[in-house]
Write a protein that holds these residues in place. Structure first.
Motif, mmCIF file in Angstrom:
data_model
loop_
_atom_site.group_PDB
_atom_site.id
_atom_site.type_symbol
_atom_site.label_atom_id
_atom_site.label_comp_id
_atom_site.label_asym_id
_atom_site.label_seq_id
_atom_site.Cartn_x
_atom_site.Cartn_y
_atom_site.Cartn_z
ATOM 1 N N SER A 1 -3.327 1.230 4.134
ATOM 2 C CA SER A 1 -3.856 0.367 5.186
ATOM 3 C C SER A 1 -5.379 0.326 5.087
ATOM 4 C CB SER A 1 -3.456 0.888 6.569
ATOM 5 O OG SER A 1 -4.190 2.055 6.893
ATOM 6 N N SER A 2 -5.995 -0.413 5.991
ATOM 7 C CA SER A 2 -7.462 -0.460 6.022
ATOM 8 C C SER A 2 -8.049 0.900 6.370
ATOM 9 C CB SER A 2 -7.936 -1.513 7.022
ATOM 10 O OG SER A 2 -7.525 -1.160 8.332
ATOM 11 N N LEU A 3 -7.244 1.785 6.953
ATOM 12 C CA LEU A 3 -7.731 3.109 7.342
ATOM 13 C C LEU A 3 -7.874 4.063 6.160
ATOM 14 C CD1 LEU A 3 -5.637 3.617 10.601
ATOM 15 C CD2 LEU A 3 -7.999 2.792 10.390
ATOM 16 N N ASN A 4 -7.162 3.795 5.069
ATOM 17 C CA ASN A 4 -7.249 4.707 3.924
ATOM 18 C C ASN A 4 -7.529 4.012 2.594
ATOM 19 O OD1 ASN A 4 -4.753 3.559 3.443
ATOM 20 N ND2 ASN A 4 -3.595 5.451 3.689
ATOM 21 N N PRO B 1 11.863 11.736 2.307
ATOM 22 C CA PRO B 1 10.476 11.306 2.113
ATOM 23 C C PRO B 1 9.606 11.776 3.279
ATOM 24 C CG PRO B 1 11.790 9.486 2.933
ATOM 25 C CD PRO B 1 12.701 10.694 2.846
ATOM 26 N N VAL B 2 8.447 12.304 2.962
ATOM 27 C CA VAL B 2 7.491 12.762 3.963
ATOM 28 C C VAL B 2 6.293 11.819 3.905
ATOM 29 C CG1 VAL B 2 5.978 14.670 4.636
ATOM 30 C CG2 VAL B 2 8.276 15.148 3.764
ATOM 31 N N SER B 3 5.817 11.371 5.057
ATOM 32 C CA SER B 3 4.675 10.455 5.111
ATOM 33 C C SER B 3 3.373 11.237 5.078
ATOM 34 C CB SER B 3 4.722 9.615 6.382
ATOM 35 O OG SER B 3 5.839 8.762 6.365
ATOM 36 N N LEU B 4 2.520 10.867 4.137
ATOM 37 C CA LEU B 4 1.186 11.465 4.029
ATOM 38 C C LEU B 4 0.212 10.334 3.734
ATOM 39 C CD1 LEU B 4 -0.706 13.906 3.906
ATOM 40 C CD2 LEU B 4 -0.148 14.097 1.475
ATOM 41 N N ASP B 5 -0.660 10.035 4.676
ATOM 42 C CA ASP B 5 -1.522 8.862 4.568
ATOM 43 C C ASP B 5 -2.961 9.166 4.210
ATOM 44 O OD1 ASP B 5 0.697 7.408 5.213
ATOM 45 O OD2 ASP B 5 0.185 7.213 7.319
ATOM 46 N N GLY B 6 -3.308 10.422 3.971
ATOM 47 C CA GLY B 6 -4.682 10.733 3.601
ATOM 48 C C GLY B 6 -4.877 12.217 3.372
ATOM 49 N N TYR B 7 -6.085 12.544 2.938
ATOM 50 C CA TYR B 7 -6.476 13.944 2.853
ATOM 51 C C TYR B 7 -6.340 14.542 4.253
ATOM 52 C CZ TYR B 7 -8.480 12.604 -1.648
ATOM 53 O OH TYR B 7 -8.662 12.137 -2.923
ATOM 54 N N PRO B 8 -6.369 15.862 4.396
ATOM 55 C CA PRO B 8 -6.095 16.464 5.705
ATOM 56 C C PRO B 8 -6.804 15.820 6.901
ATOM 57 C CG PRO B 8 -6.219 18.177 4.057
ATOM 58 C CD PRO B 8 -6.590 16.899 3.365
ATOM 59 N N ASP C 1 -3.286 -5.155 13.893
ATOM 60 C CA ASP C 1 -3.578 -6.134 12.840
ATOM 61 C C ASP C 1 -4.753 -5.714 11.971
ATOM 62 O OD1 ASP C 1 -1.465 -7.797 13.417
ATOM 63 O OD2 ASP C 1 -2.635 -9.128 14.721
ATOM 64 N N ALA C 2 -5.710 -4.981 12.523
ATOM 65 C CA ALA C 2 -6.857 -4.527 11.730
ATOM 66 C C ALA C 2 -6.410 -3.601 10.597
ATOM 67 C CB ALA C 2 -7.869 -3.819 12.624
ATOM 68 N N MET C 3 -5.335 -2.845 10.823
ATOM 69 C CA MET C 3 -4.828 -1.956 9.772
ATOM 70 C C MET C 3 -4.270 -2.748 8.600
ATOM 71 S SD MET C 3 -2.938 1.018 11.995
ATOM 72 C CE MET C 3 -2.310 1.865 10.539
ATOM 73 N N LYS C 4 -3.843 -3.973 8.858
ATOM 74 C CA LYS C 4 -3.235 -4.804 7.817
ATOM 75 C C LYS C 4 -4.266 -5.579 6.999
ATOM 76 C CE LYS C 4 0.865 -5.482 10.648
ATOM 77 N NZ LYS C 4 1.694 -6.453 11.358
ATOM 78 N N GLN C 5 -5.542 -5.329 7.247
ATOM 79 C CA GLN C 5 -6.593 -6.049 6.530
ATOM 80 C C GLN C 5 -7.074 -5.268 5.308
ATOM 81 O OE1 GLN C 5 -7.122 -9.203 7.458
ATOM 82 N NE2 GLN C 5 -5.535 -8.714 8.953
ATOM 83 N N ALA C 6 -6.186 -4.594 4.644
ATOM 84 C CA ALA C 6 -6.518 -3.825 3.451
ATOM 85 C C ALA C 6 -6.397 -4.706 2.214
ATOM 86 C CB ALA C 6 -5.593 -2.619 3.336
ATOM 87 N N SER C 7 -7.035 -4.296 1.144
ATOM 88 C CA SER C 7 -7.068 -5.060 -0.099
ATOM 89 C C SER C 7 -5.686 -5.134 -0.758
ATOM 90 C CB SER C 7 -8.056 -4.411 -1.073
ATOM 91 O OG SER C 7 -7.898 -4.943 -2.365
ATOM 92 N N VAL C 8 -5.162 -6.333 -0.849
ATOM 93 C CA VAL C 8 -3.877 -6.541 -1.523
ATOM 94 C C VAL C 8 -4.018 -6.241 -3.008
ATOM 95 C CG1 VAL C 8 -2.089 -8.242 -2.083
ATOM 96 C CG2 VAL C 8 -3.117 -8.221 0.195
ATOM 97 N N GLN C 9 -5.156 -6.607 -3.593
ATOM 98 C CA GLN C 9 -5.405 -6.352 -5.014
ATOM 99 C C GLN C 9 -5.378 -4.853 -5.311
ATOM 100 O OE1 GLN C 9 -5.723 -8.519 -7.558
ATOM 101 N NE2 GLN C 9 -5.901 -6.797 -8.979
#
Length: 168
Positions: A63-66, A15-22, A97-105
């Protein structure tokens, strides 16, 4: 290459991690990390074309970043890379912790959408078992998020091999 060649009866899953567009991925993971993913995926895809015992996956850490961009990223990955599976996991563990504030829904909806998409190489040995384990894992993460408590700690680096974008 040596491992997949010398152990043809062993199925290797990378598995390769890719968290967003470039640009987004580079902002999250570090400058030029997306370029390294491009090169890695090219090499691994060519290797997988020669060996049936290699499965190539992408995982996106939500995460909240993406958030708000992952749905489009899933489509981008499908068009850009020849992968077997794409999973989306919610950020957890020792991180800001701010990264963990993403929408669970939104995360829950994304996971279901990704789960329903057909995967390319589901005829491999144990693929249905692996699918069941992944579904169970997603359910544990969802329950963890809803209860706001860690039901299963992150074991990356302790119970599996983890290689980062610098190949360390």
């Amino acid at each position: 290459e040596r491992l997949v060649r010398e152990y043809p009866s062993v199925n290797f899953r990378i598995p390769v991690s890719l968290d967003g567009y470039p640009a987004d991925h580079d902002a999250i993971r570090g400058a030029k990390s997306y370029d390294k993913i491009e090169r890695t995926m090219e090499l691994l895809t060519n290797l997988r074309r020669r060996y049936d015992n290699l499965t190539l996956d992408i995982n996106t850490c939500y995460s909240s970043l993406n958030q708000g961009k992952v749905r489009g990223l899933v489509a981008f990955v499908r068009e850009r890379f020849d992968i077997d599976n794409h999973s989306v996991t919610y950020v957890r563990g020792n991180t800001d912790d701010a990264m963990k504030q993403a929408s669970v829904q939104e995360y829950t909806e994304l996971v279901e959408e990704v789960r329903r998409r057909p995967n390319r190489r589901e005829s491999r040995p144990f693929s249905s078992w692996f699918r069941a384990v992944m579904d169970y894992q997603r359910d544990i993460i969802r329950r963890t998020l809803l209860k706001d408590e860690m039901t299963v700690p992150c074991a990356a680096g302790r119970r599996m091999i983890v290689v980062n974008e610098r190949a360390e």
